[in-house]
Design a protein around this motif. Structure first.
Motif, mmCIF file in Angstrom:
data_model
loop_
_atom_site.group_PDB
_atom_site.id
_atom_site.type_symbol
_atom_site.label_atom_id
_atom_site.label_comp_id
_atom_site.label_asym_id
_atom_site.label_seq_id
_atom_site.Cartn_x
_atom_site.Cartn_y
_atom_site.Cartn_z
ATOM 1 N N ASP A 55 0.837 -1.211 0.000
ATOM 2 C CA ASP A 55 0.000 0.000 0.000
ATOM 3 C C ASP A 55 0.871 1.260 0.000
ATOM 4 O O ASP A 55 0.551 2.248 -0.659
ATOM 5 N N LYS A 58 2.498 1.668 -3.432
ATOM 6 C CA LYS A 58 1.526 2.109 -4.439
ATOM 7 C C LYS A 58 0.963 3.497 -4.129
ATOM 8 O O LYS A 58 0.059 3.958 -4.832
ATOM 9 N N SER A 122 -20.597 -13.880 10.693
ATOM 10 C CA SER A 122 -21.570 -13.473 9.689
ATOM 11 C C SER A 122 -22.838 -14.280 9.830
ATOM 12 O O SER A 122 -23.837 -13.991 9.199
ATOM 13 N N PHE A 145 -16.059 -7.308 6.032
ATOM 14 C CA PHE A 145 -16.018 -8.094 4.793
ATOM 15 C C PHE A 145 -14.587 -8.298 4.325
ATOM 16 O O PHE A 145 -13.703 -7.501 4.642
ATOM 17 N N ASN A 146 -14.400 -9.343 3.585
ATOM 18 C CA ASN A 146 -13.094 -9.780 3.127
ATOM 19 C C ASN A 146 -12.802 -9.197 1.733
ATOM 20 O O ASN A 146 -13.639 -9.370 0.844
ATOM 21 N N PRO A 147 -11.701 -8.527 1.499
ATOM 22 C CA PRO A 147 -10.610 -8.205 2.432
ATOM 23 C C PRO A 147 -10.930 -6.957 3.270
ATOM 24 O O PRO A 147 -11.244 -5.904 2.712
ATOM 25 N N LEU A 149 -9.217 -4.860 4.846
ATOM 26 C CA LEU A 149 -8.447 -3.621 4.617
ATOM 27 C C LEU A 149 -9.053 -2.783 3.499
ATOM 28 O O LEU A 149 -8.816 -1.584 3.418
ATOM 29 N N VAL A 150 -9.824 -3.443 2.639
ATOM 30 C CA VAL A 150 -10.326 -2.766 1.439
ATOM 31 C C VAL A 150 -11.824 -2.471 1.499
ATOM 32 O O VAL A 150 -12.265 -1.396 1.103
ATOM 33 N N VAL A 239 -12.787 -15.831 -0.010
ATOM 34 C CA VAL A 239 -13.324 -15.929 1.360
ATOM 35 C C VAL A 239 -12.828 -17.215 2.025
ATOM 36 O O VAL A 239 -12.584 -17.258 3.239
ATOM 37 N N VAL A 243 -14.589 -21.633 4.954
ATOM 38 C CA VAL A 243 -15.482 -20.670 5.618
ATOM 39 C C VAL A 243 -16.901 -20.822 5.058
ATOM 40 O O VAL A 243 -17.877 -20.894 5.814
ATOM 41 N N ARG A 277 -7.653 -19.650 -2.152
ATOM 42 C CA ARG A 277 -6.343 -18.973 -2.215
ATOM 43 C C ARG A 277 -5.407 -19.429 -1.105
ATOM 44 O O ARG A 277 -4.215 -19.559 -1.301
HETATM 45 N N1 CAA Z 1 -6.189 -8.252 1.064
HETATM 46 C C1 CAA Z 1 -5.966 -6.925 1.109
HETATM 47 N N2 CAA Z 1 -6.004 -6.146 0.008
HETATM 48 C C2 CAA Z 1 -6.307 -6.730 -1.150
HETATM 49 C C3 CAA Z 1 -6.580 -8.099 -1.262
HETATM 50 C C4 CAA Z 1 -6.507 -8.887 -0.084
HETATM 51 N N3 CAA Z 1 -6.753 -10.197 -0.080
HETATM 52 N N4 CAA Z 1 -6.831 -8.389 -2.552
HETATM 53 C C5 CAA Z 1 -6.753 -7.228 -3.224
HETATM 54 N N5 CAA Z 1 -6.459 -6.229 -2.373
HETATM 55 C C6 CAA Z 1 -6.327 -4.821 -2.665
HETATM 56 C C7 CAA Z 1 -4.916 -4.485 -2.990
HETATM 57 O O1 CAA Z 1 -4.721 -3.153 -2.578
HETATM 58 C C8 CAA Z 1 -4.921 -4.575 -4.490
HETATM 59 O O2 CAA Z 1 -3.932 -3.799 -5.068
HETATM 60 P P1 CAA Z 1 -2.494 -4.464 -5.408
HETATM 61 O O3 CAA Z 1 -2.733 -5.665 -6.230
HETATM 62 O O4 CAA Z 1 -1.816 -3.370 -6.117
HETATM 63 O O5 CAA Z 1 -1.877 -4.773 -4.110
HETATM 64 C C9 CAA Z 1 -6.269 -3.984 -4.845
HETATM 65 O O6 CAA Z 1 -7.134 -4.488 -3.817
HETATM 66 C C10 CAA Z 1 -6.747 -4.419 -6.200
HETATM 67 O O7 CAA Z 1 -6.644 -5.820 -6.265
HETATM 68 P P2 CAA Z 1 -6.636 -6.629 -7.629
HETATM 69 O O8 CAA Z 1 -6.051 -5.785 -8.716
HETATM 70 O O9 CAA Z 1 -6.027 -7.973 -7.351
HETATM 71 O O10 CAA Z 1 -8.132 -6.970 -7.954
HETATM 72 P P3 CAA Z 1 -9.459 -6.102 -7.907
HETATM 73 O O11 CAA Z 1 -9.314 -4.786 -8.555
HETATM 74 O O12 CAA Z 1 -10.524 -7.063 -8.405
HETATM 75 O O13 CAA Z 1 -9.759 -5.824 -6.375
HETATM 76 C C11 CAA Z 1 -11.012 -6.767 -4.594
HETATM 77 C C12 CAA Z 1 -9.753 -6.849 -5.438
HETATM 78 C C13 CAA Z 1 -11.014 -5.461 -3.802
HETATM 79 C C14 CAA Z 1 -10.950 -7.948 -3.633
HETATM 80 C C15 CAA Z 1 -12.250 -6.781 -5.556
HETATM 81 O O14 CAA Z 1 -12.115 -7.845 -6.470
HETATM 82 C C16 CAA Z 1 -13.548 -6.965 -4.829
HETATM 83 O O15 CAA Z 1 -14.115 -6.005 -4.313
HETATM 84 N N6 CAA Z 1 -14.052 -8.215 -4.811
HETATM 85 C C17 CAA Z 1 -15.285 -8.551 -4.119
HETATM 86 C C18 CAA Z 1 -14.992 -8.785 -2.674
HETATM 87 C C19 CAA Z 1 -16.219 -9.130 -1.915
HETATM 88 O O16 CAA Z 1 -17.308 -9.286 -2.428
HETATM 89 N N7 CAA Z 1 -16.051 -9.282 -0.609
HETATM 90 C C20 CAA Z 1 -17.088 -9.716 0.268
HETATM 91 C C21 CAA Z 1 -16.904 -11.154 0.511
HETATM 92 S S1 CAA Z 1 -18.142 -11.826 1.555
HETATM 93 C C22 CAA Z 1 -17.538 -11.658 3.078
HETATM 94 O O17 CAA Z 1 -16.480 -11.204 3.338
HETATM 95 C C23 CAA Z 1 -18.479 -12.031 4.131
HETATM 96 C C24 CAA Z 1 -18.173 -13.154 4.990
HETATM 97 O O18 CAA Z 1 -18.829 -13.270 5.999
HETATM 98 C C25 CAA Z 1 -17.193 -14.210 4.714
#
Ligand code: CAA
Length: 289
Positions: A55, A58, A122, A145-147, A149-150, A239, A243, A277
């Protein structure tokens, strides 16, 4: 009366717990991340270091902010020592009701009487752990929600006996993290986002198991026709299929409805240890970097 939160403890240093602890420390709270296994804490430290350094590289965070967060963050196996000074404990342990109930009973005994005890679960609603404590009014779900941090959303879910001050403090806490609190008026397993997601996932898995399309093409449809950032199978891998499987079992335990049980293809991956993963293989393959 407003509840003042300064020190937070996060229990469980898996994918969710470790990133939640980082978010909390980055927001300025004195934070402890607790696990029963030192190896898991070492792994969490390495993963968080990689994430936060990236982070900085970037330009998404300042180096000084990340360094300050590390100063505020303690990783420890000594739960009771940090819980004794906590204003808020976020439980992010395994989705197992018996384990969660004993954790809440133990926390209740060691935490200051005013501390809020919340669960990131959840699926296990907080009324099911609140009555293991003498402070049910200070218990609710705070679902990240996962991730973590985001993702911006954090669901704030009170049970019938949660004090309004607890909800108010939880909402203010989520806002102070720079996240978006989404409030529920009452408990329902799965809350809002996961119920929406489950509907999509169930349909996606049915289509796959019926041989209508390959899982990759189902993901492609979700991304290119619906504008989802990830398809339902990619999301399961993120996820964790373990889980997803355990959430389905926990839901079945609450509903008794066979439709809640994990689908055969998910059970098969779970039993094979293909969790996504984190194991290098789930629906997709993830070669080691
Ligand atoms: N941890 C932390 N940061 C992450 C990450 C992770 N596992 N994966 C991606 N990121 C961040 C990073 O900052 C990454 O940038 P870099 O690659 O430069 O480090 C940035 O997100 C962009 O990642 P990507 O280019 O690999 O892919 P992306 O643009 O598709 O973004 C995402 C990744 C934010 C995960 C996006 O795909 C997304 O929003 N996906 C849907 C996630 C979602 O629906 N989450 C809810 C899940 S359900 C849940 O969590 C509930 C439960 O109870 C289990």
């Amino acid at each position: 009366m407003t509840i003042d939160i300064r020190r937070a403890v996060v229990l469980g240093s898996g994918t969710m717990g470790s990133q939640i602890a980082a978010v909390v420390a980055l927001a300025g709270y004195t934070t402890a991340l607790v696990d029963i296994r030192q190896e898991q804490l070492d792994h969490a430290r390495a993963e968080l270091t990689k994430r936060l350094d990236r982070d900085v590289e970037k330009g998404r965070r300042e180096r000084a902010d990340v360094d300050a967060a590390w100063e505020r963050l303690t990783l420890t196996t000594d739960r009771d020592a940090v819980a004794a000074n906590a204003d808020l404990v976020i439980e992010a342990a395994v989705e197992d009701l018996t384990i969660k109930r004993s954790i809440f009973a133990e926390l209740d005994a060691v935490c200051p009487p005013d501390a809020l005890l919340v669960t990131n679960s959840s699926n296990i609603v907080s009324s099911r752990v609140a009555d293991a404590t003498e402070r049910p009014g200070k218990v609710c779900n705070l679902h990240f929600f996962n991730p973590a941090l985001v993702m911006a959303c954090v669901e704030v879910v009170p049970h019938e006996g949660t004090d309004p001050e607890t909800v108010e403090a939880a909402v203010a806490f989520v806002e102070s993290l720079g996240k978006t609190p989404v409030k529920l008026k009452k408990e329902v397993p799965g809350f809002l986002a996961n119920r929406l997601l489950n509907a999509l996932r169930r349909e996606a898995v049915d289509l796959y198991e019926d041989g209508v399309a390959d899982f990759k093409d189902i993901d492609l449809a979700a991304k290119t026709a619906l504008g989802h950032p990830m398809g339902p199978f990619e999301l399961m891998d993120l996820v964790g299929i373990d889980v997803v499987y355990l959430i389905r079992l926990a839901e079945y335990e609450q509903t008794g409805d066979p439709a809640s049980l994990p689908a055969p293809s998910i059970t098969q991956k779970y039993e094979a240890g293909d969790f996504g993963r984190k194991t290098g293989r789930g629906w997709y393959e993830y070669p080691a970097e």
